[in-house]
Design a protein around this motif. Sequence first.
Motif, PDB file in Angstrom:
ATOM      1  N   LYS A   1      15.215 -29.562 -14.682  1.00  0.00           N
ATOM      2  CA  LYS A   1      14.498 -28.305 -14.904  1.00  0.00           C
ATOM      3  C   LYS A   1      13.381 -28.061 -13.884  1.00  0.00           C
ATOM      4  O   LYS A   1      13.213 -26.956 -13.395  1.00  0.00           O
ATOM      5  CB  LYS A   1      13.866 -28.291 -16.300  1.00  0.00           C
ATOM      6  N   LEU A   2      12.578 -29.114 -13.642  1.00  0.00           N
ATOM      7  CA  LEU A   2      11.342 -28.957 -12.875  1.00  0.00           C
ATOM      8  C   LEU A   2      11.362 -29.640 -11.507  1.00  0.00           C
ATOM      9  O   LEU A   2      10.498 -29.380 -10.689  1.00  0.00           O
ATOM     10  CB  LEU A   2      10.162 -29.541 -13.674  1.00  0.00           C
ATOM     11  N   GLY A   3      12.288 -30.571 -11.327  1.00  0.00           N
ATOM     12  CA  GLY A   3      12.323 -31.337 -10.089  1.00  0.00           C
ATOM     13  C   GLY A   3      11.411 -32.549 -10.106  1.00  0.00           C
ATOM     14  O   GLY A   3      11.367 -33.320  -9.147  1.00  0.00           O
ATOM     15  N   CYS A   4      10.647 -32.704 -11.195  1.00  0.00           N
ATOM     16  CA  CYS A   4       9.765 -33.865 -11.322  1.00  0.00           C
ATOM     17  C   CYS A   4       9.507 -34.148 -12.803  1.00  0.00           C
ATOM     18  O   CYS A   4       9.807 -33.325 -13.664  1.00  0.00           O
ATOM     19  CB  CYS A   4       8.465 -33.643 -10.562  1.00  0.00           C
ATOM     20  N   HIS A   5       8.941 -35.317 -13.065  1.00  0.00           N
ATOM     21  CA  HIS A   5       8.709 -35.770 -14.436  1.00  0.00           C
ATOM     22  C   HIS A   5       7.405 -36.561 -14.451  1.00  0.00           C
ATOM     23  O   HIS A   5       7.140 -37.345 -13.545  1.00  0.00           O
ATOM     24  CB  HIS A   5       9.879 -36.667 -14.865  1.00  0.00           C
ATOM     25  N   TRP A   6       6.571 -36.342 -15.482  1.00  0.00           N
ATOM     26  CA  TRP A   6       5.315 -37.065 -15.620  1.00  0.00           C
ATOM     27  C   TRP A   6       5.364 -37.914 -16.880  1.00  0.00           C
ATOM     28  O   TRP A   6       5.922 -37.503 -17.893  1.00  0.00           O
ATOM     29  CB  TRP A   6       4.134 -36.096 -15.753  1.00  0.00           C
ATOM     30  N   PHE A   7       4.725 -39.066 -16.809  1.00  0.00           N
ATOM     31  CA  PHE A   7       4.688 -39.928 -17.985  1.00  0.00           C
ATOM     32  C   PHE A   7       3.496 -40.874 -17.900  1.00  0.00           C
ATOM     33  O   PHE A   7       2.884 -41.034 -16.840  1.00  0.00           O
ATOM     34  CB  PHE A   7       5.996 -40.721 -18.134  1.00  0.00           C
ATOM     35  N   THR A   8       3.170 -41.459 -19.043  1.00  0.00           N
ATOM     36  CA  THR A   8       2.132 -42.473 -19.140  1.00  0.00           C
ATOM     37  C   THR A   8       2.757 -43.703 -19.789  1.00  0.00           C
ATOM     38  O   THR A   8       3.939 -43.690 -20.134  1.00  0.00           O
ATOM     39  CB  THR A   8       0.946 -41.981 -20.009  1.00  0.00           C
ATOM     40  N   SER A   9       1.960 -44.717 -20.004  1.00  0.00           N
ATOM     41  CA  SER A   9       2.485 -45.911 -20.671  1.00  0.00           C
ATOM     42  C   SER A   9       2.881 -45.610 -22.112  1.00  0.00           C
ATOM     43  O   SER A   9       3.604 -46.375 -22.735  1.00  0.00           O
ATOM     44  CB  SER A   9       1.469 -47.053 -20.615  1.00  0.00           C
ATOM     45  N   ASN A  10       2.429 -44.452 -22.645  1.00  0.00           N
ATOM     46  CA  ASN A  10       2.782 -44.036 -24.008  1.00  0.00           C
ATOM     47  C   ASN A  10       3.985 -43.116 -24.060  1.00  0.00           C
ATOM     48  O   ASN A  10       4.382 -42.688 -25.135  1.00  0.00           O
ATOM     49  CB  ASN A  10       1.597 -43.348 -24.677  1.00  0.00           C
ATOM     50  N   GLY A  11       4.549 -42.749 -22.914  1.00  0.00           N
ATOM     51  CA  GLY A  11       5.733 -41.899 -22.908  1.00  0.00           C
ATOM     52  C   GLY A  11       5.551 -40.644 -22.070  1.00  0.00           C
ATOM     53  O   GLY A  11       4.537 -40.463 -21.407  1.00  0.00           O
ATOM     54  N   PRO A  12       6.560 -39.764 -22.129  1.00  0.00           N
ATOM     55  CA  PRO A  12       6.527 -38.516 -21.348  1.00  0.00           C
ATOM     56  C   PRO A  12       5.313 -37.669 -21.722  1.00  0.00           C
ATOM     57  O   PRO A  12       4.840 -37.698 -22.861  1.00  0.00           O
ATOM     58  CB  PRO A  12       7.815 -37.803 -21.751  1.00  0.00           C
ATOM     59  N   THR A  13       4.824 -36.930 -20.743  1.00  0.00           N
ATOM     60  CA  THR A  13       3.679 -36.057 -20.996  1.00  0.00           C
ATOM     61  C   THR A  13       3.842 -34.757 -20.226  1.00  0.00           C
ATOM     62  O   THR A  13       4.476 -34.738 -19.176  1.00  0.00           O
ATOM     63  CB  THR A  13       2.352 -36.753 -20.625  1.00  0.00           C
ATOM     64  N   LYS A  14       3.316 -33.696 -20.773  1.00  0.00           N
ATOM     65  CA  LYS A  14       3.299 -32.418 -20.066  1.00  0.00           C
ATOM     66  C   LYS A  14       1.996 -32.350 -19.284  1.00  0.00           C
ATOM     67  O   LYS A  14       0.932 -32.683 -19.795  1.00  0.00           O
ATOM     68  CB  LYS A  14       3.371 -31.261 -21.041  1.00  0.00           C
ATOM     69  N   VAL A  15       2.081 -31.904 -18.053  1.00  0.00           N
ATOM     70  CA  VAL A  15       0.889 -31.793 -17.219  1.00  0.00           C
ATOM     71  C   VAL A  15       0.735 -30.330 -16.816  1.00  0.00           C
ATOM     72  O   VAL A  15       1.696 -29.709 -16.344  1.00  0.00           O
ATOM     73  CB  VAL A  15       1.008 -32.680 -15.957  1.00  0.00           C
ATOM     74  N   ILE A  16      -0.447 -29.799 -17.029  1.00  0.00           N
ATOM     75  CA  ILE A  16      -0.735 -28.422 -16.629  1.00  0.00           C
ATOM     76  C   ILE A  16      -1.822 -28.474 -15.571  1.00  0.00           C
ATOM     77  O   ILE A  16      -2.927 -28.976 -15.819  1.00  0.00           O
ATOM     78  CB  ILE A  16      -1.194 -27.579 -17.827  1.00  0.00           C
ATOM     79  N   TRP A  17      -1.513 -27.998 -14.376  1.00  0.00           N
ATOM     80  CA  TRP A  17      -2.482 -27.996 -13.281  1.00  0.00           C
ATOM     81  C   TRP A  17      -3.180 -26.651 -13.261  1.00  0.00           C
ATOM     82  O   TRP A  17      -2.550 -25.610 -13.340  1.00  0.00           O
ATOM     83  CB  TRP A  17      -1.789 -28.218 -11.937  1.00  0.00           C
ATOM     84  N   ASP A  18      -4.501 -26.657 -13.169  1.00  0.00           N
ATOM     85  CA  ASP A  18      -5.272 -25.409 -13.066  1.00  0.00           C
ATOM     86  C   ASP A  18      -5.272 -24.907 -11.649  1.00  0.00           C
ATOM     87  O   ASP A  18      -5.295 -25.606 -10.712  1.00  0.00           O
ATOM     88  CB  ASP A  18      -6.709 -25.612 -13.527  1.00  0.00           C
TER      89      ASP A  18
END
Length: 80
Positions: A63-80
Amino acid sequence: MSDTVYFFKCSVSEDLYGACLDSSGSLLPTPGGGKWLPLNEKSDLGDAELGYDEDASKDDLKKLGCHWFTSNGPTKVIWD
């Protein structure tokens, strides 16, 4: 682009990682005041490897061409 997933660590966050299909990480938005540090392989994620969800990653990469995650699992990142 290949199907190889490349991993990166955010230089301005203690526990934010990114995955993308581009070895340069160019598809990952640059965090304010920081950059994405390339990791050599998945095992270099350390504890964050437990939070990497391969299925969620595949969906985001499509969908996005990239994926973000932490040690707790996937996360959504919103850049201002």
